[in-house]
Design a protein around this motif. Structure first.
Motif, short mmCIF file in Angstrom:
data_model
loop_
_atom_site.label_atom_id
_atom_site.label_comp_id
_atom_site.label_asym_id
_atom_site.label_seq_id
_atom_site.Cartn_x
_atom_site.Cartn_y
_atom_site.Cartn_z
N TYR A 60 0.81 -1.22 0.00
CA TYR A 60 0.00 0.00 0.00
C TYR A 60 0.84 1.26 0.00
CZ TYR A 60 0.40 -1.79 4.82
OH TYR A 60 0.86 -2.35 5.98
N GLY A 61 2.06 1.17 -0.56
CA GLY A 61 2.92 2.33 -0.80
C GLY A 61 3.49 2.99 0.43
N THR A 62 3.50 2.30 1.58
CA THR A 62 3.92 2.93 2.84
C THR A 62 5.33 2.49 3.24
OG1 THR A 62 1.66 3.20 3.65
CG2 THR A 62 3.40 3.11 5.30
N GLN A 89 3.38 0.73 -6.93
CA GLN A 89 3.92 1.10 -5.63
C GLN A 89 5.01 0.10 -5.19
OE1 GLN A 89 0.11 1.45 -3.46
NE2 GLN A 89 0.36 3.66 -3.49
N HIS A 130 -2.20 7.10 -2.30
CA HIS A 130 -0.91 7.54 -1.77
C HIS A 130 -1.03 8.68 -0.76
CE1 HIS A 130 -1.65 9.27 -5.84
NE2 HIS A 130 -1.42 10.41 -5.23
N ARG A 143 -5.38 1.91 4.60
CA ARG A 143 -4.22 1.05 4.77
C ARG A 143 -4.44 -0.13 5.73
NH1 ARG A 143 0.33 4.57 6.63
NH2 ARG A 143 -1.40 5.56 7.74
N GLU A 367 7.06 9.02 8.15
CA GLU A 367 6.15 8.35 7.22
C GLU A 367 6.42 8.81 5.79
OE1 GLU A 367 2.11 7.57 7.92
OE2 GLU A 367 2.24 7.82 10.10
N ARG A 369 5.13 7.77 1.55
CA ARG A 369 4.27 7.01 0.64
C ARG A 369 4.90 7.02 -0.76
NH1 ARG A 369 2.27 6.86 5.08
NH2 ARG A 369 0.21 7.65 5.72
N SER A 371 3.63 6.75 -4.73
CA SER A 371 2.39 6.85 -5.51
C SER A 371 2.46 5.98 -6.76
CB SER A 371 2.13 8.31 -5.93
OG SER A 371 2.99 8.68 -7.00
N PRO A 379 3.51 12.44 3.80
CA PRO A 379 2.09 12.70 4.01
C PRO A 379 1.76 13.67 5.14
CG PRO A 379 2.69 10.55 4.89
CD PRO A 379 3.89 11.07 4.16
#
Length: 554
Positions: A60-62, A89, A130, A143, A367, A369, A371, A379
Protein backbone atom coordinates in the motif's frame (compact mmCIF):
# COMPACT_ATOMS: atom_id res chain seq x y z
CA UNK A 1 2.66 1.69 10.41
CA UNK A 2 2.38 -2.10 10.63
CA UNK A 3 5.25 -3.85 12.43
CA UNK A 4 6.07 -7.44 11.62
CA UNK A 5 5.37 -10.02 14.32
CA UNK A 6 7.66 -12.89 15.31
CA UNK A 7 5.65 -15.10 12.96
CA UNK A 8 6.18 -12.69 10.05
CA UNK A 9 9.92 -12.52 10.75
CA UNK A 10 10.29 -16.30 10.95
CA UNK A 11 8.20 -16.75 7.81
CA UNK A 12 10.41 -14.38 5.81
CA UNK A 13 13.59 -15.99 7.10
CA UNK A 14 12.42 -19.44 6.02
CA UNK A 15 11.29 -18.22 2.59
CA UNK A 16 14.64 -16.53 2.03
CA UNK A 17 16.52 -19.63 3.19
CA UNK A 18 14.64 -21.77 0.69
CA UNK A 19 15.30 -19.34 -2.14
CA UNK A 20 19.00 -19.11 -1.29
CA UNK A 21 19.23 -22.89 -1.75
CA UNK A 22 17.34 -22.64 -5.05
CA UNK A 23 19.71 -19.94 -6.33
CA UNK A 24 22.72 -22.07 -5.38
CA UNK A 25 21.25 -24.98 -7.33
CA UNK A 26 20.64 -22.76 -10.36
CA UNK A 27 24.21 -21.42 -10.29
CA UNK A 28 25.64 -24.92 -9.95
CA UNK A 29 23.58 -26.14 -12.91
CA UNK A 30 21.44 -28.49 -10.84
CA UNK A 31 18.41 -26.46 -11.97
CA UNK A 32 17.81 -25.38 -15.55
CA UNK A 33 16.46 -21.89 -16.27
CA UNK A 34 13.05 -23.42 -17.07
CA UNK A 35 13.04 -25.23 -13.73
CA UNK A 36 14.25 -22.13 -11.89
CA UNK A 37 11.79 -19.70 -13.49
CA UNK A 38 8.69 -20.50 -11.37
CA UNK A 39 10.83 -20.47 -8.23
CA UNK A 40 12.37 -17.05 -8.92
CA UNK A 41 9.02 -15.56 -9.93
CA UNK A 42 7.59 -16.55 -6.54
CA UNK A 43 10.29 -14.30 -5.09
CA UNK A 44 9.92 -11.33 -7.42
CA UNK A 45 12.91 -12.06 -9.65
CA UNK A 46 12.56 -11.49 -13.39
CA UNK A 47 14.98 -12.04 -16.27
CA UNK A 48 14.96 -8.83 -18.31
CA UNK A 49 16.75 -7.79 -21.51
CA UNK A 50 20.20 -7.32 -20.01
CA UNK A 51 20.09 -8.70 -16.48
CA UNK A 52 17.89 -9.99 -13.71
CA UNK A 53 15.43 -7.55 -12.15
CA UNK A 54 14.25 -7.76 -8.53
CA UNK A 55 10.84 -6.26 -7.79
CA UNK A 56 10.35 -5.39 -4.14
CA UNK A 57 6.91 -4.95 -2.62
CA UNK A 58 5.99 -1.72 -0.88
CA UNK A 59 2.59 -2.75 0.52
CA UNK A 60 0.00 0.00 0.00
CA UNK A 61 2.92 2.33 -0.80
CA UNK A 62 3.92 2.93 2.84
CA UNK A 63 7.53 3.24 4.02
CA UNK A 64 9.43 4.49 7.05
CA UNK A 65 12.74 6.30 6.96
CA UNK A 66 14.54 3.08 7.93
CA UNK A 67 12.92 1.15 5.08
CA UNK A 68 13.74 3.84 2.54
CA UNK A 69 17.31 3.98 3.81
CA UNK A 70 17.59 0.20 3.39
CA UNK A 71 16.36 0.50 -0.20
CA UNK A 72 19.14 3.06 -0.77
CA UNK A 73 21.75 0.75 0.75
CA UNK A 74 20.65 -2.12 -1.49
CA UNK A 75 20.78 0.10 -4.58
CA UNK A 76 24.30 1.17 -3.74
CA UNK A 77 25.69 -2.20 -2.69
CA UNK A 78 24.14 -4.61 -5.18
CA UNK A 79 22.84 -2.49 -8.06
CA UNK A 80 23.98 0.63 -9.93
CA UNK A 81 23.12 3.14 -7.23
CA UNK A 82 19.46 3.76 -7.98
CA UNK A 83 16.01 2.16 -7.82
CA UNK A 84 12.96 2.53 -10.03
CA UNK A 85 9.58 3.19 -8.39
CA UNK A 86 6.70 1.67 -10.36
CA UNK A 87 2.99 2.20 -10.97
CA UNK A 88 2.29 -0.71 -8.58
CA UNK A 89 3.92 1.10 -5.63
CA UNK A 90 6.90 -1.26 -5.88
CA UNK A 91 10.59 -0.58 -6.37
CA UNK A 92 12.64 -2.41 -9.00
CA UNK A 93 16.37 -3.04 -9.12
CA UNK A 94 17.40 -3.51 -12.72
CA UNK A 95 20.97 -4.83 -12.42
CA UNK A 96 21.39 -7.38 -9.59
CA UNK A 97 23.62 -10.41 -10.05
CA UNK A 98 21.88 -13.69 -9.34
CA UNK A 99 24.37 -14.67 -6.65
CA UNK A 100 23.56 -11.48 -4.71
CA UNK A 101 19.77 -11.74 -4.71
CA UNK A 102 19.52 -13.90 -1.53
CA UNK A 103 21.62 -11.32 0.31
CA UNK A 104 19.35 -8.56 -1.00
CA UNK A 105 16.29 -10.40 0.29
CA UNK A 106 17.90 -10.92 3.69
CA UNK A 107 18.72 -7.21 3.83
CA UNK A 108 15.10 -6.38 3.04
CA UNK A 109 13.90 -8.73 5.77
CA UNK A 110 15.92 -6.75 8.32
CA UNK A 111 13.36 -3.96 7.94
CA UNK A 112 10.30 -6.13 7.31
CA UNK A 113 10.31 -6.00 3.51
CA UNK A 114 10.23 -8.68 0.84
CA UNK A 115 9.57 -9.49 -2.82
CA UNK A 116 6.90 -12.17 -2.30
CA UNK A 117 4.05 -12.16 -4.84
CA UNK A 118 5.39 -9.23 -6.81
CA UNK A 119 5.22 -11.58 -9.80
CA UNK A 120 3.53 -14.80 -10.86
CA UNK A 121 -0.14 -15.74 -11.20
CA UNK A 122 -1.02 -14.71 -7.68
CA UNK A 123 -2.58 -11.77 -5.86
CA UNK A 124 0.02 -9.05 -6.29
CA UNK A 125 1.02 -6.15 -4.02
CA UNK A 126 -2.16 -4.52 -2.69
CA UNK A 127 -2.06 -0.81 -3.56
CA UNK A 128 -3.81 2.17 -1.99
CA UNK A 129 -4.33 5.91 -2.20
CA UNK A 130 -0.91 7.54 -1.77
CA UNK A 131 -2.45 10.23 0.46
CA UNK A 132 -3.86 7.57 2.78
CA UNK A 133 -4.19 8.68 6.39
CA UNK A 134 -3.58 12.32 5.54
CA UNK A 135 -6.00 13.55 2.86
CA UNK A 136 -8.56 16.17 3.79
CA UNK A 137 -11.20 14.42 1.66
CA UNK A 138 -10.70 10.97 3.17
CA UNK A 139 -13.58 9.00 4.69
CA UNK A 140 -11.19 6.56 6.37
CA UNK A 141 -7.58 5.39 6.10
CA UNK A 142 -7.60 2.42 3.68
CA UNK A 143 -4.22 1.05 4.77
CA UNK A 144 -5.46 -1.18 7.64
CA UNK A 145 -7.77 -2.92 5.17
CA UNK A 146 -4.92 -3.18 2.67
CA UNK A 147 -2.72 -4.77 5.35
CA UNK A 148 -5.49 -7.24 6.17
CA UNK A 149 -5.68 -8.14 2.49
CA UNK A 150 -1.90 -8.55 2.34
CA UNK A 151 -1.96 -11.02 5.22
CA UNK A 152 -4.93 -12.89 3.76
CA UNK A 153 -3.51 -13.17 0.25
CA UNK A 154 0.13 -13.97 1.03
CA UNK A 155 0.72 -17.65 0.30
CA UNK A 156 -3.04 -18.28 0.25
CA UNK A 157 -3.10 -21.97 -0.72
CA UNK A 158 -6.01 -21.61 -3.17
CA UNK A 159 -4.62 -18.60 -4.99
CA UNK A 160 -1.01 -19.43 -5.87
CA UNK A 161 -1.56 -20.76 -9.39
CA UNK A 162 -4.45 -18.79 -10.82
CA UNK A 163 -5.24 -18.21 -14.51
CA UNK A 164 -3.23 -14.94 -14.45
CA UNK A 165 -1.97 -12.29 -12.08
CA UNK A 166 -4.53 -10.50 -9.91
CA UNK A 167 -4.39 -6.91 -8.67
CA UNK A 168 -6.35 -5.18 -5.91
CA UNK A 169 -6.49 -1.46 -5.12
CA UNK A 170 -8.31 0.38 -2.35
CA UNK A 171 -9.20 4.00 -1.64
CA UNK A 172 -10.74 5.67 1.38
CA UNK A 173 -11.69 8.81 -0.50
CA UNK A 174 -14.50 9.64 -2.95
CA UNK A 175 -11.75 11.17 -5.11
CA UNK A 176 -10.06 8.09 -6.52
CA UNK A 177 -6.26 8.36 -6.41
CA UNK A 178 -5.76 4.58 -6.51
CA UNK A 179 -7.11 3.83 -10.03
CA UNK A 180 -9.58 1.35 -8.51
CA UNK A 181 -11.63 1.03 -11.70
CA UNK A 182 -8.64 -0.30 -13.66
CA UNK A 183 -7.92 -3.19 -11.28
CA UNK A 184 -9.13 -6.77 -11.10
CA UNK A 185 -10.81 -5.76 -7.83
CA UNK A 186 -11.25 -2.16 -6.78
CA UNK A 187 -12.46 -1.31 -3.29
CA UNK A 188 -13.94 2.06 -2.34
CA UNK A 189 -14.61 2.74 1.35
CA UNK A 190 -18.07 4.30 1.61
CA UNK A 191 -20.63 5.24 4.23
CA UNK A 192 -24.38 4.68 4.18
CA UNK A 193 -26.39 6.48 6.85
CA UNK A 194 -23.28 6.65 9.03
CA UNK A 195 -22.46 2.95 8.62
CA UNK A 196 -19.09 2.10 7.02
CA UNK A 197 -18.92 -0.35 4.17
CA UNK A 198 -17.33 -1.00 0.78
CA UNK A 199 -18.21 -0.60 -2.87
CA UNK A 200 -16.66 -3.54 -4.73
CA UNK A 201 -15.65 -3.15 -8.38
CA UNK A 202 -14.53 -6.10 -10.51
CA UNK A 203 -13.21 -6.67 -14.00
CA UNK A 204 -11.10 -3.59 -14.56
CA UNK A 205 -7.72 -3.75 -16.24
CA UNK A 206 -5.61 -2.34 -19.03
CA UNK A 207 -3.28 -4.30 -21.34
CA UNK A 208 -4.32 -5.41 -24.82
CA UNK A 209 -8.03 -5.32 -23.86
CA UNK A 210 -8.57 -2.29 -21.62
CA UNK A 211 -11.77 -2.31 -19.57
CA UNK A 212 -13.25 -0.20 -16.82
CA UNK A 213 -14.40 -2.26 -13.84
CA UNK A 214 -18.07 -2.80 -12.98
CA UNK A 215 -19.74 -2.51 -9.60
CA UNK A 216 -20.61 -5.99 -8.32
CA UNK A 217 -21.70 -4.82 -4.86
CA UNK A 218 -22.53 -1.20 -4.09
CA UNK A 219 -22.49 -1.60 -0.31
CA UNK A 220 -20.76 -4.55 1.29
CA UNK A 221 -20.87 -4.56 5.11
CA UNK A 222 -17.48 -4.24 6.75
CA UNK A 223 -17.67 -7.70 8.35
CA UNK A 224 -18.19 -9.40 4.98
CA UNK A 225 -15.13 -8.07 3.15
CA UNK A 226 -12.74 -11.03 3.29
CA UNK A 227 -15.30 -13.78 2.67
CA UNK A 228 -16.76 -11.78 -0.21
CA UNK A 229 -13.37 -11.14 -1.83
CA UNK A 230 -12.50 -14.80 -1.35
CA UNK A 231 -15.72 -15.67 -3.16
CA UNK A 232 -14.86 -13.34 -6.06
CA UNK A 233 -11.34 -14.67 -6.52
CA UNK A 234 -12.47 -18.26 -6.03
CA UNK A 235 -15.17 -17.99 -8.72
CA UNK A 236 -12.71 -16.50 -11.20
CA UNK A 237 -10.06 -19.07 -10.28
CA UNK A 238 -12.56 -21.78 -11.16
CA UNK A 239 -14.12 -20.42 -14.36
CA UNK A 240 -11.39 -18.09 -15.66
CA UNK A 241 -9.85 -19.16 -18.93
CA UNK A 242 -6.58 -21.07 -18.88
CA UNK A 243 -6.49 -21.90 -22.60
CA UNK A 244 -5.28 -18.42 -23.62
CA UNK A 245 -3.25 -16.19 -21.31
CA UNK A 246 -4.45 -13.11 -23.18
CA UNK A 247 -8.04 -13.96 -22.20
CA UNK A 248 -7.33 -15.19 -18.69
CA UNK A 249 -7.79 -12.00 -16.64
CA UNK A 250 -11.02 -11.52 -14.69
CA UNK A 251 -12.00 -8.62 -16.97
CA UNK A 252 -12.48 -11.14 -19.81
CA UNK A 253 -14.40 -13.49 -17.51
CA UNK A 254 -16.75 -10.65 -16.55
CA UNK A 255 -17.09 -9.62 -20.20
CA UNK A 256 -17.86 -13.14 -21.42
CA UNK A 257 -20.29 -14.07 -18.64
CA UNK A 258 -21.73 -10.65 -17.85
CA UNK A 259 -21.67 -8.86 -14.51
CA UNK A 260 -25.07 -10.23 -13.47
CA UNK A 261 -24.01 -13.86 -13.91
CA UNK A 262 -20.71 -13.21 -12.11
CA UNK A 263 -22.61 -11.54 -9.27
CA UNK A 264 -24.90 -14.58 -9.03
CA UNK A 265 -21.96 -17.01 -8.92
CA UNK A 266 -20.16 -14.89 -6.33
CA UNK A 267 -23.24 -14.70 -4.11
CA UNK A 268 -23.59 -18.47 -4.29
CA UNK A 269 -19.95 -18.97 -3.38
CA UNK A 270 -20.19 -16.27 -0.69
CA UNK A 271 -22.70 -18.40 1.21
CA UNK A 272 -19.94 -20.99 1.62
CA UNK A 273 -16.97 -18.71 2.24
CA UNK A 274 -18.87 -16.72 4.83
CA UNK A 275 -19.19 -19.85 6.97
CA UNK A 276 -15.40 -20.25 7.00
CA UNK A 277 -14.87 -16.82 8.58
CA UNK A 278 -15.85 -16.81 12.23
CA UNK A 279 -15.21 -13.13 12.79
CA UNK A 280 -11.52 -13.49 13.45
CA UNK A 281 -10.87 -11.42 10.32
CA UNK A 282 -12.78 -8.46 11.80
CA UNK A 283 -10.89 -8.91 15.06
CA UNK A 284 -7.63 -8.88 13.12
CA UNK A 285 -8.67 -5.70 11.36
CA UNK A 286 -9.30 -3.99 14.69
CA UNK A 287 -5.84 -5.04 15.87
CA UNK A 288 -4.23 -3.87 12.62
CA UNK A 289 -5.96 -0.48 12.89
CA UNK A 290 -3.99 0.11 16.07
CA UNK A 291 -0.79 0.12 14.01
CA UNK A 292 -2.10 2.97 11.87
CA UNK A 293 -3.06 5.52 14.49
CA UNK A 294 -2.31 9.04 13.23
CA UNK A 295 0.81 10.72 14.63
CA UNK A 296 0.59 13.22 17.46
CA UNK A 297 0.60 16.35 15.32
CA UNK A 298 2.83 19.09 16.68
CA UNK A 299 1.52 22.58 17.29
CA UNK A 300 3.70 25.36 15.90
CA UNK A 301 3.51 28.80 14.33
CA UNK A 302 3.02 28.70 10.54
CA UNK A 303 4.62 32.13 10.09
CA UNK A 304 7.83 30.75 8.47
CA UNK A 305 5.65 29.21 5.75
CA UNK A 306 3.70 32.41 5.18
CA UNK A 307 6.88 34.51 4.99
CA UNK A 308 8.46 32.12 2.48
CA UNK A 309 5.36 32.30 0.28
CA UNK A 310 5.57 36.08 0.26
CA UNK A 311 9.33 36.22 -0.29
CA UNK A 312 10.30 33.41 -2.68
CA UNK A 313 8.39 32.99 -5.97
CA UNK A 314 10.06 29.63 -6.70
CA UNK A 315 8.90 28.30 -3.33
CA UNK A 316 5.37 29.54 -4.00
CA UNK A 317 5.36 27.85 -7.42
CA UNK A 318 6.46 24.59 -5.79
CA UNK A 319 3.73 24.76 -3.15
CA UNK A 320 1.14 25.47 -5.86
CA UNK A 321 1.84 22.15 -7.58
CA UNK A 322 3.49 19.85 -5.04
CA UNK A 323 1.66 20.62 -1.80
CA UNK A 324 -1.85 19.30 -1.06
CA UNK A 325 -4.37 20.06 1.68
CA UNK A 326 -4.02 17.92 4.81
CA UNK A 327 -6.78 16.87 7.21
CA UNK A 328 -5.05 19.07 9.82
CA UNK A 329 -5.12 22.72 8.76
CA UNK A 330 -1.60 23.42 10.02
CA UNK A 331 -0.11 20.47 8.11
CA UNK A 332 0.36 19.68 4.44
CA UNK A 333 0.97 16.73 2.14
CA UNK A 334 4.20 17.09 0.14
CA UNK A 335 4.68 15.27 -3.14
CA UNK A 336 8.33 14.94 -4.15
CA UNK A 337 8.62 14.79 -7.93
CA UNK A 338 10.78 12.05 -9.42
CA UNK A 339 10.21 13.70 -12.80
CA UNK A 340 12.92 16.31 -13.10
CA UNK A 341 12.92 17.47 -16.71
CA UNK A 342 15.04 15.09 -18.76
CA UNK A 343 15.31 12.48 -15.99
CA UNK A 344 13.95 8.93 -16.06
CA UNK A 345 10.45 8.97 -14.53
CA UNK A 346 10.37 7.06 -11.25
CA UNK A 347 14.12 6.69 -10.77
CA UNK A 348 15.70 7.74 -7.47
CA UNK A 349 19.38 7.58 -6.60
CA UNK A 350 20.64 6.17 -3.30
CA UNK A 351 21.53 9.72 -2.20
CA UNK A 352 18.02 10.94 -3.02
CA UNK A 353 16.43 8.05 -1.15
CA UNK A 354 18.55 8.78 1.91
CA UNK A 355 17.59 12.45 1.79
CA UNK A 356 13.91 11.52 1.66
CA UNK A 357 14.42 9.17 4.61
CA UNK A 358 16.09 11.98 6.57
CA UNK A 359 13.32 14.44 5.74
CA UNK A 360 10.64 11.95 6.79
CA UNK A 361 12.35 11.35 10.12
CA UNK A 362 13.08 15.03 10.78
CA UNK A 363 9.92 16.70 9.50
CA UNK A 364 7.39 14.03 8.54
CA UNK A 365 6.69 11.82 11.57
CA UNK A 366 8.75 9.09 9.89
CA UNK A 367 6.15 8.35 7.22
CA UNK A 368 6.61 8.06 3.44
CA UNK A 369 4.27 7.01 0.64
CA UNK A 370 5.01 5.89 -2.93
CA UNK A 371 2.39 6.85 -5.51
CA UNK A 372 1.23 4.88 -8.52
CA UNK A 373 2.31 7.97 -10.45
CA UNK A 374 5.97 7.18 -9.62
CA UNK A 375 6.50 9.98 -7.12
CA UNK A 376 7.25 10.03 -3.38
CA UNK A 377 5.04 11.62 -0.73
CA UNK A 378 5.68 12.97 2.76
CA UNK A 379 2.09 12.70 4.01
CA UNK A 380 2.39 14.67 7.25
CA UNK A 381 4.44 17.88 7.23
CA UNK A 382 3.87 20.91 9.42
CA UNK A 383 3.64 23.99 7.23
CA UNK A 384 6.43 25.67 9.21
CA UNK A 385 8.79 22.95 7.90
CA UNK A 386 7.96 23.41 4.22
CA UNK A 387 10.70 26.01 3.49
CA UNK A 388 13.37 23.74 5.02
CA UNK A 389 12.12 20.75 3.07
CA UNK A 390 12.09 22.72 -0.18
CA UNK A 391 15.66 23.91 0.38
CA UNK A 392 16.89 20.38 1.08
CA UNK A 393 15.11 18.99 -1.99
CA UNK A 394 16.64 21.70 -4.19
CA UNK A 395 20.14 20.61 -3.18
CA UNK A 396 19.45 17.04 -4.36
CA UNK A 397 17.57 17.85 -7.59
CA UNK A 398 14.18 16.88 -6.15
CA UNK A 399 12.39 20.24 -6.03
CA UNK A 400 10.82 20.16 -9.51
CA UNK A 401 7.47 21.97 -9.32
CA UNK A 402 5.50 19.88 -11.80
CA UNK A 403 3.09 17.52 -10.04
CA UNK A 404 0.08 17.00 -12.30
CA UNK A 405 1.64 19.00 -15.14
CA UNK A 406 2.67 17.83 -18.58
CA UNK A 407 6.18 16.73 -17.50
CA UNK A 408 4.86 14.63 -14.59
CA UNK A 409 4.79 11.66 -16.94
CA UNK A 410 4.17 8.02 -16.05
CA UNK A 411 6.42 5.78 -18.14
CA UNK A 412 7.25 2.08 -18.03
CA UNK A 413 10.91 1.00 -18.47
CA UNK A 414 10.20 0.17 -22.11
CA UNK A 415 12.74 -1.37 -24.44
CA UNK A 416 15.66 0.05 -22.45
CA UNK A 417 15.10 -2.73 -19.90
CA UNK A 418 12.00 -4.86 -20.48
CA UNK A 419 12.11 -8.08 -22.49
CA UNK A 420 8.44 -7.67 -23.45
CA UNK A 421 8.68 -4.10 -24.72
CA UNK A 422 8.37 -3.30 -28.41
CA UNK A 423 9.45 0.36 -28.22
CA UNK A 424 11.23 2.81 -25.94
CA UNK A 425 9.28 4.74 -23.32
CA UNK A 426 11.90 6.56 -21.25
CA UNK A 427 13.48 8.64 -24.08
CA UNK A 428 10.02 9.72 -25.27
CA UNK A 429 9.08 10.88 -21.77
CA UNK A 430 12.38 12.71 -21.44
CA UNK A 431 11.98 14.48 -24.78
CA UNK A 432 8.42 15.62 -24.03
CA UNK A 433 9.34 16.92 -20.58
CA UNK A 434 12.42 18.74 -21.88
CA UNK A 435 10.57 20.29 -24.81
CA UNK A 436 7.84 21.83 -22.66
CA UNK A 437 10.33 22.95 -20.03
CA UNK A 438 12.27 24.77 -22.73
CA UNK A 439 9.07 26.50 -23.83
CA UNK A 440 8.13 27.38 -20.22
CA UNK A 441 4.51 26.52 -20.94
CA UNK A 442 3.71 23.90 -18.28
CA UNK A 443 1.97 26.15 -15.79
CA UNK A 444 -0.07 27.83 -18.50
CA UNK A 445 -1.21 24.43 -19.78
CA UNK A 446 -2.22 23.29 -16.28
CA UNK A 447 -3.31 19.80 -15.26
CA UNK A 448 -2.52 17.30 -18.02
CA UNK A 449 -1.64 13.64 -17.49
CA UNK A 450 0.60 11.94 -20.06
CA UNK A 451 1.17 8.21 -19.66
CA UNK A 452 3.49 6.12 -21.84
CA UNK A 453 3.77 2.36 -22.37
CA UNK A 454 6.38 0.53 -24.40
CA UNK A 455 4.07 -2.37 -25.31
CA UNK A 456 0.45 -3.45 -25.18
CA UNK A 457 0.79 -4.73 -21.61
CA UNK A 458 0.21 -1.09 -20.60
CA UNK A 459 2.43 -0.92 -17.51
CA UNK A 460 2.57 2.83 -18.15
CA UNK A 461 -1.25 3.11 -17.88
CA UNK A 462 -1.45 4.82 -21.28
CA UNK A 463 -5.12 3.89 -21.74
CA UNK A 464 -6.15 6.12 -18.83
CA UNK A 465 -3.88 9.07 -19.60
CA UNK A 466 -5.38 12.36 -20.72
CA UNK A 467 -2.83 11.81 -23.47
CA UNK A 468 -1.77 8.18 -23.79
CA UNK A 469 1.19 7.01 -25.85
CA UNK A 470 1.70 3.37 -26.83
CA UNK A 471 4.95 2.29 -28.43
CA UNK A 472 4.75 -0.54 -30.95
CA UNK A 473 7.00 -2.25 -33.48
CA UNK A 474 5.99 -1.72 -37.09
CA UNK A 475 8.26 -3.77 -39.37
CA UNK A 476 11.24 -3.14 -37.12
CA UNK A 477 10.50 0.58 -36.67
CA UNK A 478 9.17 2.16 -33.47
CA UNK A 479 5.67 3.53 -33.97
CA UNK A 480 3.70 5.44 -31.34
CA UNK A 481 -0.09 5.40 -31.16
CA UNK A 482 -1.80 8.27 -29.35
CA UNK A 483 -5.03 8.12 -27.36
CA UNK A 484 -6.92 11.06 -25.89
CA UNK A 485 -9.46 11.44 -23.12
CA UNK A 486 -8.39 8.67 -20.77
CA UNK A 487 -9.06 9.13 -17.06
CA UNK A 488 -7.78 7.18 -14.04
CA UNK A 489 -9.98 8.81 -11.38
CA UNK A 490 -13.51 8.15 -10.08
CA UNK A 491 -14.75 9.17 -13.56
CA UNK A 492 -12.47 6.57 -15.17
CA UNK A 493 -12.46 6.19 -18.94
CA UNK A 494 -10.34 4.51 -21.60
CA UNK A 495 -8.89 6.98 -24.08
CA UNK A 496 -9.87 7.21 -27.75
CA UNK A 497 -7.31 6.25 -30.35
CA UNK A 498 -6.82 9.22 -32.65
CA UNK A 499 -5.51 7.50 -35.78
CA UNK A 500 -2.29 6.21 -37.36
CA UNK A 501 0.82 6.19 -35.20
CA UNK A 502 3.85 8.46 -35.29
CA UNK A 503 7.56 7.79 -35.53
CA UNK A 504 9.73 8.55 -32.51
CA UNK A 505 10.83 11.85 -34.08
CA UNK A 506 7.23 12.89 -34.64
CA UNK A 507 5.91 12.33 -31.11
CA UNK A 508 6.95 15.64 -29.56
CA UNK A 509 5.56 17.73 -32.47
CA UNK A 510 2.33 15.71 -32.26
CA UNK A 511 1.98 16.45 -28.54
CA UNK A 512 2.66 20.13 -29.24
CA UNK A 513 -0.18 20.19 -31.79
CA UNK A 514 -2.53 18.56 -29.28
CA UNK A 515 -1.62 21.10 -26.62
CA UNK A 516 -1.94 24.05 -29.00
CA UNK A 517 -5.40 22.81 -30.00
CA UNK A 518 -6.42 22.55 -26.36
CA UNK A 519 -5.19 26.06 -25.56
CA UNK A 520 -7.19 27.42 -28.51
CA UNK A 521 -10.34 25.53 -27.52
CA UNK A 522 -10.51 25.84 -23.75
CA UNK A 523 -13.27 28.10 -22.49
CA UNK A 524 -10.90 29.81 -20.04
CA UNK A 525 -7.70 29.14 -18.14
CA UNK A 526 -9.55 27.17 -15.49
CA UNK A 527 -10.83 24.53 -17.93
CA UNK A 528 -8.51 21.51 -17.75
CA UNK A 529 -7.50 19.52 -20.80
CA UNK A 530 -9.74 16.57 -19.93
CA UNK A 531 -12.77 18.84 -19.56
CA UNK A 532 -12.09 20.56 -22.87
CA UNK A 533 -11.72 17.18 -24.57
CA UNK A 534 -15.00 15.93 -23.14
CA UNK A 535 -16.73 19.08 -24.31
CA UNK A 536 -15.34 19.17 -27.85
CA UNK A 537 -14.69 15.51 -28.60
CA UNK A 538 -11.93 14.00 -30.71
CA UNK A 539 -12.64 15.88 -33.95
CA UNK A 540 -10.58 19.09 -33.59
CA UNK A 541 -7.62 17.22 -32.10
CA UNK A 542 -7.63 14.67 -34.89
CA UNK A 543 -7.79 17.42 -37.48
CA UNK A 544 -4.76 19.09 -35.89
CA UNK A 545 -2.79 15.85 -35.77
CA UNK A 546 -3.55 14.86 -39.37
CA UNK A 547 -3.72 17.93 -41.62
CA UNK A 548 -4.43 15.61 -44.56
CA UNK A 549 -8.23 15.74 -44.56
CA UNK A 550 -8.52 12.18 -45.87
CA UNK A 551 -6.70 10.81 -42.83
CA UNK A 552 -8.56 13.07 -40.42
CA UNK A 553 -11.86 11.81 -41.80
CA UNK A 554 -11.04 8.12 -41.24
Amino acid sequence: MYSYSEFDTAFLAERNRQFRAQVERRISGALTEDEFKPLRLMNGLYLQLHAYMLRVAIPYGTLSGAKMRKLADIAERWDKGYGHFTTRQNIQYNWPELKDVPDMLDALAEVGMHAIQTSGNTIRNVTADHFAGAAADEIADPRPVAELLRQWSTDHPEFQFMPRKFKIAITGSPNDRAVTKAHDIGIRMVEREGTPGYEIIVGGGLGRTPMIGKVINDFLPEADLLPYLEAVVSVWNQIGRRDNKYKARIKITVHEHGIDEIRHLVEERFVETRKAFSGVDVQMLREIEGHFAPPAFVQADTAPYTRALETYPAFRAWTDTNVTAHRDADHAIVTISLKKHGATPGDASAAQMRLIANLAETYGYDEIRISHEQNVILPHVHKASLPSIYSALQAEGLATANIGLISDIIACPGMDYCALATARSIPIAQEIATAFDDLKREHDIGQLKIKISGCINACGHHHVGHIGILGLDRAGVENYQITLGGDHTETAAVGDRVGPGFSADEVVPAIERIVDTYLDLRSDESEAFIDTYRRTGLGPFKAALYPDTRVAAE
